[in-house]
Scaffold this active site. Structure first.
Site, mmCIF file in Angstrom:
data_model
loop_
_atom_site.group_PDB
_atom_site.id
_atom_site.type_symbol
_atom_site.label_atom_id
_atom_site.label_comp_id
_atom_site.label_asym_id
_atom_site.label_seq_id
_atom_site.Cartn_x
_atom_site.Cartn_y
_atom_site.Cartn_z
ATOM 1 N N ASN A 205 -23.259 50.556 -16.616
ATOM 2 C CA ASN A 205 -23.138 52.013 -16.681
ATOM 3 C C ASN A 205 -24.367 52.603 -17.370
ATOM 4 O O ASN A 205 -25.105 51.910 -18.065
ATOM 5 C CB ASN A 205 -21.928 52.401 -17.541
ATOM 6 C CG ASN A 205 -20.614 52.162 -16.848
ATOM 7 O OD1 ASN A 205 -20.156 51.038 -16.744
ATOM 8 N ND2 ASN A 205 -20.004 53.229 -16.372
ATOM 9 N N HIS B 184 -19.889 59.792 -13.541
ATOM 10 C CA HIS B 184 -19.770 58.386 -13.969
ATOM 11 C C HIS B 184 -20.873 57.610 -13.242
ATOM 12 O O HIS B 184 -20.689 57.141 -12.120
ATOM 13 C CB HIS B 184 -18.374 57.892 -13.587
ATOM 14 C CG HIS B 184 -18.080 56.474 -13.941
ATOM 15 N ND1 HIS B 184 -17.333 56.116 -15.049
ATOM 16 C CD2 HIS B 184 -18.404 55.295 -13.340
ATOM 17 C CE1 HIS B 184 -17.202 54.796 -15.097
ATOM 18 N NE2 HIS B 184 -17.847 54.274 -14.065
ATOM 19 N N HIS C 173 -23.517 54.588 -12.699
ATOM 20 C CA HIS C 173 -24.025 53.238 -12.979
ATOM 21 C C HIS C 173 -25.532 53.277 -12.745
ATOM 22 O O HIS C 173 -26.046 54.117 -12.011
ATOM 23 C CB HIS C 173 -23.318 52.205 -12.098
ATOM 24 C CG HIS C 173 -21.919 51.916 -12.573
ATOM 25 N ND1 HIS C 173 -21.616 50.831 -13.353
ATOM 26 C CD2 HIS C 173 -20.758 52.599 -12.415
ATOM 27 C CE1 HIS C 173 -20.314 50.845 -13.640
ATOM 28 N NE2 HIS C 173 -19.769 51.913 -13.089
ATOM 29 N N ARG D 59 -13.720 49.273 -21.659
ATOM 30 C CA ARG D 59 -13.068 49.034 -20.356
ATOM 31 C C ARG D 59 -14.111 48.655 -19.291
ATOM 32 O O ARG D 59 -14.249 47.493 -18.931
ATOM 33 C CB ARG D 59 -12.272 50.279 -19.954
ATOM 34 C CG ARG D 59 -11.296 50.055 -18.813
ATOM 35 C CD ARG D 59 -11.919 50.135 -17.419
ATOM 36 N NE ARG D 59 -12.596 51.391 -17.132
ATOM 37 C CZ ARG D 59 -13.339 51.577 -16.038
ATOM 38 N NH1 ARG D 59 -13.523 50.604 -15.158
ATOM 39 N NH2 ARG D 59 -13.957 52.731 -15.832
ATOM 40 N N ASP D 60 -14.898 49.612 -18.815
ATOM 41 C CA ASP D 60 -15.879 49.312 -17.756
ATOM 42 C C ASP D 60 -16.910 48.312 -18.284
ATOM 43 O O ASP D 60 -17.323 47.383 -17.581
ATOM 44 C CB ASP D 60 -16.574 50.614 -17.328
ATOM 45 C CG ASP D 60 -17.137 50.568 -15.920
ATOM 46 O OD1 ASP D 60 -17.475 49.470 -15.455
ATOM 47 O OD2 ASP D 60 -17.257 51.638 -15.290
ATOM 48 N N CYS E 114 -18.167 47.110 -11.752
ATOM 49 C CA CYS E 114 -16.865 46.760 -11.201
ATOM 50 C C CYS E 114 -16.962 45.410 -10.505
ATOM 51 O O CYS E 114 -17.791 45.233 -9.618
ATOM 52 C CB CYS E 114 -16.417 47.850 -10.226
ATOM 53 S SG CYS E 114 -14.857 47.407 -9.436
HETATM 54 P P1 HMG Z 1 -1.421 43.886 -5.241
HETATM 55 O O1 HMG Z 1 -1.596 42.412 -5.206
HETATM 56 O O2 HMG Z 1 -1.441 44.635 -3.964
HETATM 57 O O3 HMG Z 1 -0.106 44.252 -6.079
HETATM 58 O O4 HMG Z 1 -2.546 44.466 -6.211
HETATM 59 P P2 HMG Z 1 1.381 44.386 -5.592
HETATM 60 O O5 HMG Z 1 1.784 45.794 -5.814
HETATM 61 O O6 HMG Z 1 1.550 43.811 -4.205
HETATM 62 O O7 HMG Z 1 2.127 43.409 -6.635
HETATM 63 C C1 HMG Z 1 1.892 42.017 -6.642
HETATM 64 C C2 HMG Z 1 2.278 41.441 -7.983
HETATM 65 O O8 HMG Z 1 1.397 41.960 -8.978
HETATM 66 C C3 HMG Z 1 3.687 41.788 -8.448
HETATM 67 O O9 HMG Z 1 4.142 40.689 -9.235
HETATM 68 C C4 HMG Z 1 3.480 42.949 -9.354
HETATM 69 O O10 HMG Z 1 4.495 43.105 -10.335
HETATM 70 C C5 HMG Z 1 2.166 42.596 -10.008
HETATM 71 P P3 HMG Z 1 5.216 39.631 -8.650
HETATM 72 O O11 HMG Z 1 6.383 40.483 -8.280
HETATM 73 O O12 HMG Z 1 4.526 39.016 -7.465
HETATM 74 O O13 HMG Z 1 5.388 38.716 -9.818
HETATM 75 N N1 HMG Z 1 1.451 43.804 -10.435
HETATM 76 C C6 HMG Z 1 0.999 44.024 -11.687
HETATM 77 N N2 HMG Z 1 1.014 43.280 -12.805
HETATM 78 C C7 HMG Z 1 0.491 43.842 -13.901
HETATM 79 N N3 HMG Z 1 -0.073 45.081 -13.955
HETATM 80 C C8 HMG Z 1 -0.114 45.835 -12.847
HETATM 81 C C9 HMG Z 1 0.430 45.297 -11.654
HETATM 82 N N4 HMG Z 1 0.542 45.816 -10.410
HETATM 83 C C10 HMG Z 1 1.166 44.890 -9.689
HETATM 84 N N5 HMG Z 1 -0.643 47.072 -12.893
HETATM 85 C C11 HMG Z 1 -3.381 46.144 -7.744
HETATM 86 C C12 HMG Z 1 -2.685 45.873 -6.419
HETATM 87 C C13 HMG Z 1 -3.729 47.621 -7.782
HETATM 88 C C14 HMG Z 1 -2.427 45.797 -8.847
HETATM 89 C C15 HMG Z 1 -4.650 45.247 -7.810
HETATM 90 O O14 HMG Z 1 -5.423 45.505 -6.690
HETATM 91 C C16 HMG Z 1 -5.450 45.486 -9.058
HETATM 92 O O15 HMG Z 1 -5.040 45.123 -10.152
HETATM 93 N N6 HMG Z 1 -6.659 46.112 -8.916
HETATM 94 C C17 HMG Z 1 -7.472 46.455 -10.052
HETATM 95 C C18 HMG Z 1 -8.925 46.303 -9.751
HETATM 96 C C19 HMG Z 1 -9.733 46.794 -10.935
HETATM 97 O O16 HMG Z 1 -9.263 46.849 -12.058
HETATM 98 N N7 HMG Z 1 -11.013 47.151 -10.684
HETATM 99 C C20 HMG Z 1 -11.880 47.637 -11.748
HETATM 100 C C21 HMG Z 1 -11.562 49.024 -12.209
HETATM 101 S S1 HMG Z 1 -12.127 50.288 -11.092
HETATM 102 C C22 HMG Z 1 -13.779 50.545 -11.549
HETATM 103 O O17 HMG Z 1 -14.331 49.809 -12.324
HETATM 104 C C23 HMG Z 1 -14.495 51.752 -10.988
HETATM 105 C C24 HMG Z 1 -14.660 52.877 -12.051
HETATM 106 O O18 HMG Z 1 -15.387 52.402 -13.181
HETATM 107 C C25 HMG Z 1 -15.410 54.065 -11.437
HETATM 108 C C26 HMG Z 1 -16.715 53.662 -10.720
HETATM 109 O O19 HMG Z 1 -17.594 53.016 -11.364
HETATM 110 O O20 HMG Z 1 -16.833 54.043 -9.534
HETATM 111 C C27 HMG Z 1 -13.297 53.391 -12.516
HETATM 112 MG MG MG Z 2 -17.499 52.215 -13.315
#
Ligand code: HMG
Ligand code: MG
Length: 308
Positions: A259, A217, A219, A24-25, A250
């Site tokens: 990481n 966690h 990095h 994933r990450d 990220c």
């Molecule tokens: P948004 O644009 O605000 O979503 O994104 P929305 O709720 O307004 O919906 C817009 C459209 O997206 C809709 O479709 C939804 O159905 C669709 P439409 O009606 O327009 O056709 N939608 C989705 N489709 C599929 N799967 C979903 C989903 N949700 C809405 N889950 C959202 C908000 C949260 C979805 C967006 O900002 C997003 O996907 N963010 C993810 C970012 C991400 O993955 N970042 C990396 C992971 S975090 C990380 O790495 C940190 C970590 O490792 C810890 C660390 O290191 O600190 C964990």
């Molecule tokens: Mg991370």
């Protein structure tokens, strides 16, 4: 391959759970998008190497993280209902629907300790993230899932600078109170140092959150991940996130690099006589195989060390 000399330290925990985030990450920030069959083989190899939990993908919007757009196809190819838990990131109810449709049992929500990163990573304000998570966790728990919570930017934020410890504790407690079983404290851009780790853990303990509810966690952007791990281990934390080969980062956090490499972590834990159940040689072999598929060398020191 080489193995470290084992010199146990009786003042440290005797066992550690390594929470593998490589699929994933590790893969979410790579330029090369791996075929789903290669991802499935990665997961299978990690389990065979002894990893006890493997976070496999994310149910986020595919436009936000195209590298993980094949989440359903990957789940169809791995044994995610088997003995090894395979959590999946889920930010909202739409993601939860997708997870439920695949019969996923373990999910993780991911919150931010800062306003700017909440907006950049989740398109929500700091406060709005809780309104997104609250119904997601409630429904997931009602469906019998277990839910982990990440907090990002626990040590610093590229836009806001230093992040007050109290702010992190406040966000973390609220995420736990939603019904999550564990908080993973993310040093998203790798700026933390060991004294800061100790201070943050002390602050969580003072707020009633014991080390056994916490995971770290790290990095490795500034080369501090292993040192910070040691500080947390000394404090009493026994769950550490790591990524095979040291991949990761990220895409929505400026300057986030890999990481903590699982191999570098296991080398240190093996040397301390701390049990993980992981076979270092087969893990190294997996990360070399993965580097071949990604077309770039692994950032892990242990993976690249010349056997002597
Ligand atoms: P948004 O644009 O605000 O979503 O994104 P929305 O709720 O307004 O919906 C817009 C459209 O997206 C809709 O479709 C939804 O159905 C669709 P439409 O009606 O327009 O056709 N939608 C989705 N489709 C599929 N799967 C979903 C989903 N949700 C809405 N889950 C959202 C908000 C949260 C979805 C967006 O900002 C997003 O996907 N963010 C993810 C970012 C991400 O993955 N970042 C990396 C992971 S975090 C990380 O790495 C940190 C970590 O490792 C810890 C660390 O290191 O600190 C964990
Ligand atoms: Mg991370």
């Amino acid at each position: 391959m080489n193995l470290p000399m084992v010199v146990p330290d009786p003042t440290l925990p005797s066992r550690v759970l390594v929470y593998e985030v490589g699929p994933r990450d590790g893969l979410q920030n790579e330029q090369t998008v791996l075929p789903v069959e290669v991802k499935a083989e990665l997961v299978t190899r990690l389990v065979a190497a002894g990893l006890k939990i493997v976070e496999v993908t994310s149910f986020v919007h595919p436009r936000w993280v195209p590298q993980l757009a094949d989440a359903e196809a990957l789940l169809a190819r791995v044994d995610h209902r088997g003995a090894t838990p395979m959590p999946v990131l889920v930010p909202n109810e739409r993601g939860l629907d997708r997870a439920l449709a695949e019969g996923v049992r373990h999910i993780a929500i991911f919150g931010s300790a800062t306003e700017t990163f909440a907006r950049r990573n989740l398109n929500r304000s700091l406060e709005e993230q809780f309104s997104m998570f609250e119904p997601t966790v409630a429904r997931a728990r009602a469906e019998g899932m277990d839910v982990r919570a990440y907090v990002s930017m626990c040590f610093g934020d590229p836009w806001e600078g230093r992040v007050p410890v109290d702010q992190v504790v406040d966000v973390g407690r609220r995420l736990l109170e939603l019904g999550t079983y564990q908080l993973s404290l993310g040093d998203t851009t790798g700026v933390g140092t060991p004294g800061h780790v100790t201070a943050l853990l002390d602050a969580f303990n003072a707020a009633g959150v014991a080390d056994d509810r916490l995971a770290m966690h790290f990095h490795d952007t500034y080369g501090q991940a292993l040192t910070n791990t040691y500080a947390a281990l000394r404090h009493g934390v026994t769950t550490f996130d790591a990524s095979a080969g040291g991949l990761g980062g990220c895409p929505y956090a400026e300057s986030a690099t890999g990481n903590l490499a699982t191999e570098d972590l296991v080398w240190m834990l093996d040397g301390l006589g701390i049990e993980t159940g992981i076979d270092l040689a087969s893990l190294v072999e997996t990360s070399r195989w993965l580097a071949g598929h990604l077309g770039r060398p692994s950032p892990s020191r242990v993976v690249n060390a010349r056997p002597q």
